[in-house]
Enzyme design. Structure first.
Site, PDB file in Angstrom:
ATOM      1  N   HIS A  50       0.876  -1.183   0.000  1.00  0.00           N
ATOM      2  CA  HIS A  50       0.000   0.000   0.000  1.00  0.00           C
ATOM      3  C   HIS A  50       0.914   1.234   0.000  1.00  0.00           C
ATOM      4  O   HIS A  50       2.033   1.177   0.505  1.00  0.00           O
ATOM      5  CB  HIS A  50      -0.826  -0.059   1.296  1.00  0.00           C
ATOM      6  CG  HIS A  50      -1.876   0.992   1.450  1.00  0.00           C
ATOM      7  ND1 HIS A  50      -1.586   2.290   1.789  1.00  0.00           N
ATOM      8  CD2 HIS A  50      -3.233   0.932   1.343  1.00  0.00           C
ATOM      9  CE1 HIS A  50      -2.719   2.979   1.885  1.00  0.00           C
ATOM     10  NE2 HIS A  50      -3.730   2.180   1.614  1.00  0.00           N
ATOM     11  N   ASP A  62       2.999  -4.383   8.063  1.00  0.00           N
ATOM     12  CA  ASP A  62       1.771  -3.599   7.925  1.00  0.00           C
ATOM     13  C   ASP A  62       0.606  -4.559   8.107  1.00  0.00           C
ATOM     14  O   ASP A  62       0.318  -5.367   7.223  1.00  0.00           O
ATOM     15  CB  ASP A  62       1.767  -2.944   6.533  1.00  0.00           C
ATOM     16  CG  ASP A  62       0.430  -2.307   6.183  1.00  0.00           C
ATOM     17  OD1 ASP A  62      -0.530  -2.436   6.974  1.00  0.00           O
ATOM     18  OD2 ASP A  62       0.350  -1.691   5.108  1.00  0.00           O
ATOM     19  N   GLN A 107      -4.620  -4.975   7.079  1.00  0.00           N
ATOM     20  CA  GLN A 107      -5.631  -5.857   6.498  1.00  0.00           C
ATOM     21  C   GLN A 107      -5.668  -7.237   7.161  1.00  0.00           C
ATOM     22  O   GLN A 107      -6.401  -8.108   6.703  1.00  0.00           O
ATOM     23  CB  GLN A 107      -5.363  -6.029   4.994  1.00  0.00           C
ATOM     24  CG  GLN A 107      -5.481  -4.756   4.191  1.00  0.00           C
ATOM     25  CD  GLN A 107      -6.914  -4.257   4.090  1.00  0.00           C
ATOM     26  OE1 GLN A 107      -7.859  -5.011   4.263  1.00  0.00           O
ATOM     27  NE2 GLN A 107      -7.067  -2.966   3.817  1.00  0.00           N
ATOM     28  N   LYS A 114     -10.336  -0.472  10.639  1.00  0.00           N
ATOM     29  CA  LYS A 114     -10.490  -1.690   9.835  1.00  0.00           C
ATOM     30  C   LYS A 114     -10.749  -2.898  10.742  1.00  0.00           C
ATOM     31  O   LYS A 114     -10.839  -4.032  10.279  1.00  0.00           O
ATOM     32  CB  LYS A 114      -9.235  -1.922   8.982  1.00  0.00           C
ATOM     33  CG  LYS A 114      -9.024  -0.836   7.915  1.00  0.00           C
ATOM     34  CD  LYS A 114      -7.894  -1.203   6.994  1.00  0.00           C
ATOM     35  CE  LYS A 114      -7.291  -0.018   6.262  1.00  0.00           C
ATOM     36  NZ  LYS A 114      -8.127   0.511   5.188  1.00  0.00           N
ATOM     37  N   CYS A 126      -4.858   2.671  -3.470  1.00  0.00           N
ATOM     38  CA  CYS A 126      -3.606   3.191  -2.884  1.00  0.00           C
ATOM     39  C   CYS A 126      -2.465   2.205  -3.119  1.00  0.00           C
ATOM     40  O   CYS A 126      -1.604   2.024  -2.250  1.00  0.00           O
ATOM     41  CB  CYS A 126      -3.753   3.491  -1.397  1.00  0.00           C
ATOM     42  SG  CYS A 126      -4.922   4.812  -1.084  1.00  0.00           S
TER      43      CYS A 126
END
Lengths: 151, 417
Positions: free
Chosen positions: B133, B210, B213, B236, B374
């Protein structure tokens, strides 16, 4: 509820399937590149202005949604043969229609064919799809910048 | 988290019952029931989270770690209590290692600007993957521009799987930081973080993951992943926007200079110089998003009551169903076919731009994301201007998938005229 058919009229599908004046000119006098950073759409407008300042030829190339492709296609048909000030007046008229705003000047040309794009004013997220080609041609005509974005 | 969780037969999750916990799901969009398939962008909030935020503002609102008055104590207790929930949720060894940020982006920038800026030299390298991302690319680009270090990119194959051999070959003694996504937001790929982290550590690099998600879609244990930093966002995770978490190893955080200066991050301040507060406060300058932290704690309680294994199994079943439907839908191509995937289906319809897909789906109440997600380098790799993306959450059902495919068929028939 907005009727999808107001946005996606048959004429738009037709221009999306077979865009007019697609592909770039070999020897343009003016050219500009436009991007919509929100969706990644890009298009290039190239044109030839003759010695009297009339748009002799005008073509576009790029990848975009049906709205942006149809808008660019109908735009090339509309502006060919017009002078720069006439093209500017079309820009103002189209921009006012697409955004649902009152135009800043009077006596603007009738949009006729371009009216099929009026449905975008009910879809705020899609207005920029319709106006990308117009911002790009304006940039090409006025050499404002080699590249323009909708943001 | 990985799809192997499927095989452990967790208690089933009743998505139909859970939907009742989410007031935003019970509405009509364009005269159709909302089918919310944009969970990769943000998730809807359960009533428990909404109530926790409202209750905090209604009864316990005060600044934290400042007042001697009772209300401030109560606010501080709720704030600190939520930090402990986060710690347990990701199995961090200590609350000192849980730093509240504005989100994943804020957390990654903190590491880049504090850790990265203090260690990176001209000859050094930062390694990211081709499926990151923008939030896990741009902070490192800025850092490399500033320090003269080089940004390297580990490639992927056409299924959107990281090329493990190339990854290993890109690691060297020059590699100081490896920054990887746990789950690709644009493609759904689940990266083998344990293995990648081990290899990066052998090369002497520090690893940031990261987790934006991943955390809401299966169990995450930062100790078992082995990473040095782990970043994620509250919104999220069925929690509020504007709040996120950076987990970092205590020894690294201790050695790092503060990034933002201000109140709460100091021990003493004089015009001659200041000293820094203990962890995690050293990295939490200014009044934090207290209600956001409280809401995040409520979101974690909510998810843990359901069970992350159950959520993972439920979403894997949805992914399998959606993938199977996609394969039998003419003119539909899935972008991202990794063997280990989260419930994210990025796709394109032949001859139809994703933006048109998004508008037509919305006309029947189906909310998906369209665009570059993104992740512009990902779009370039697959040679598409954009994709349409359906991303699933714990409250999605087989009926949602039916609605999605009915809407896709409608889109195709409109464009076939």
């Amino acid at each position: 509820m907005n009727d999808l058919r107001d946005l996606y009229q048959e004429v738009i599908f037709d221009h999306n399937r077979s865009p007019r004046n697609f592909g770039l000119l070999e020897h343009p006098t003016h050219q500009a590149h436009g991007v919509n950073p929100l969706c990644g759409d890009e298009l290039t407008v190239s044109l030839v202005l003759d010695k009297d300042g009339v748009i002799e030829d005008l073509r576009f190339e790029g990848r975009g949604c049906a709205i942006s492709t149809a808008s660019a296609s109908i735009m090339t048909e509309t502006l060919k043969g017009l002078s720069v000030p006439e093209a500017d007046r079309y820009f103002d008229a189209f921009h006012a229609m697409a955004t649902g705003q009152t135009p800043s000047q009077t006596d603007l040309p009738a949009l006729t064919k371009l009216e099929v794009l009026s449905g975008v004013r009910d879809y705020p997220a899609r207005v920029k799809c319709a106006t990308l080609a117009w911002h790009t041609v304006r940039s090409a005509l006025h050499n404002a910048s080699a590249s323009v974005t909708t943001e | 988290m990985n799809s192997a969780a499927l095989n452990q037969n967790p208690p089933a999750l009743d998505a139909y019952a859970l939907r009742a916990d989410f007031p935003a799901l019970a509405q009509q969009i364009n005269d159709h029931p909302l089918v919310y398939l944009d969970n990769g962008a943000t998730t809807q909030k359960p009533q428990a989270v909404i109530d926790a935020v409202a209750d905090f503002y209604s009864h316990d609102n005060a600044n934290v770690h400042r007042g001697v008055h009772g209300l401030s104590q109560r606010a501080s207790d709720r704030f600190d209590g939520a930090r402990e929930k986060v710690r347990a949720f990701i199995n961090a060894p200590s609350c000192a290692e849980v730093i509240f940020t504005q989100g994943t982006t804020g957390a990654i920038n903190l590491v880049a600007q504090s850790y990265g800026r203090s260690i990176l030299k001209k000859a050094d390298e930062v390694l990211v993957s081709a499926m990151e991302h923008h939030a896990n690319i741009v902070p490192w680009q800025l850092l490399c521009e500033e320090t003269g270090a080089t940004l390297k990119v580990a490639p992927m194959n056409n299924n959107a799987e990281l090329l493990l051999e190339d990854f290993a070959n890109l690691l060297s003694e020059k590699t100081r930081i490896v920054a990887l996504t746990h789950v690709s937001n644009a493609l759904g790929t689940i990266n083998p973080i344990q293995q990648l982290t081990r290899q990066a550590h052998q090369a002497g690099a520090v690893v940031l993951i990261d987790g934006a998600q991943s955390v809401a879609h299966g169990p995450v244990d930062v100790q078992s992943l082995g990473c040095d930093f782990f970043a994620f966002s509250g919104h999220k995770l069925y929690g509020p926007t504007g709040i996120g978490v950076l987990y970092g190893r205590e020894a690294l955080l201790e050695a790092m200079p503060p990034w933002l200066g201000g109140g709460d991050m100091i021990r003493t301040v004089s015009f001659e110089g200041s000293t820094w507060n203990a962890l995690p406060y050293k990295f939490e300058a200014g009044t934090p998003h207290i209600a956001g932290v409280v809401g995040l704690g409520a979101a974690i309680d909510y998810l843990e009551a359901i069970g992350l294994q159950a959520i993972s199994a439920h979403e894997q079943a949805l992914l399998a169903l959606a993938t199977q439907r996609a394969h039998s839908q003419p003119g539909m191509r899935i972008i991202g076919n990794a063997s280990d995937k989260a419930a994210i289906v990025s796709f394109e319809l032949e001859g139809i731009h994703p933006h048109d897909v998004g508008t037509i789906l919305d006309s029947v109440g189906v909310a998906i994301r369209t665009g570059h997600h993104c992740a512009m380098p990902v779009m370039k790799f697959f040679d598409v201007p954009a994709t349409a993306r359906a991303s699933f959450g714990l409250y999605n059902t087989a009926e949602d998938i039916n609605a999605l495919f009915d809407a896709i068929t409608k889109t195709q028939s409109l464009f076939a005229r």
